[in-house]
Design a protein around this motif. Structure first.
Motif: not given
Length: 128
Positions: A18-29, A42-51, A31-35
């Motif tokens: 899930l952390e890896t998936l969040c990283a991929v989503i963040l890269i997509g964000f 998404v980054f917080a979710a990745a860090e919680l998965c890492d923790a 590229i896609g100019n997501v706020p």
């Protein structure tokens, strides 16, 4: 009857994935100019998965039942790669969407902290 279900010892692997998936989503964000608001979640979710992936791996280790689990051969390396991917994805997002200057400051700070940790870990007096 066999079914698809998850045992507790699979949780660490799921969290790393899930952390890896969040990283991929963040890269997509990026590229896609997501706020930024969404990217922070998404980054917080990745860090919680890492923790929690390390905690789960220690709390519920795989049983020593003689089964060969190919995905566990490089589990430590995969966990470290997912951590790096999440950090780089955050750095990419900040550099691309916020400011290149902010991205460079984050990169330099991370490098200084990382090298300092490596240096003190290898320092003879730190291994007492």
């Amino acid at each position: 009857m066999g079914g698809i279900y998850m045992r507790k010892y699979h949780l660490a692997d799921v969290l790393t994935s899930l952390e890896t998936l969040c990283a991929v989503i963040l890269i997509g964000f990026a590229i896609g100019n997501v706020p930024v608001d969404y990217a922070l979640w998404v980054f917080a979710a990745a860090e919680l998965c890492d923790a929690f992936d390390g905690i789960c791996a220690r709390r519920w280790p795989y049983p020593n039942d003689g089964k060969r689990r190919w995905w566990r051969i490089y589990a430590v390396e995969l966990d470290q790669l997912s951590d790096i991917a999440a950090g780089l994805a955050c750095l990419l997002y900040v550099s691309w969407r916020v400011s290149l200057t902010c991205g460079l400051v984050v990169l330099i700070t991370a490098l200084v902290i990382g090298f300092s940790i490596q240096l003190t870990a290898k320092w003879p007096s730190a291994r007492r």
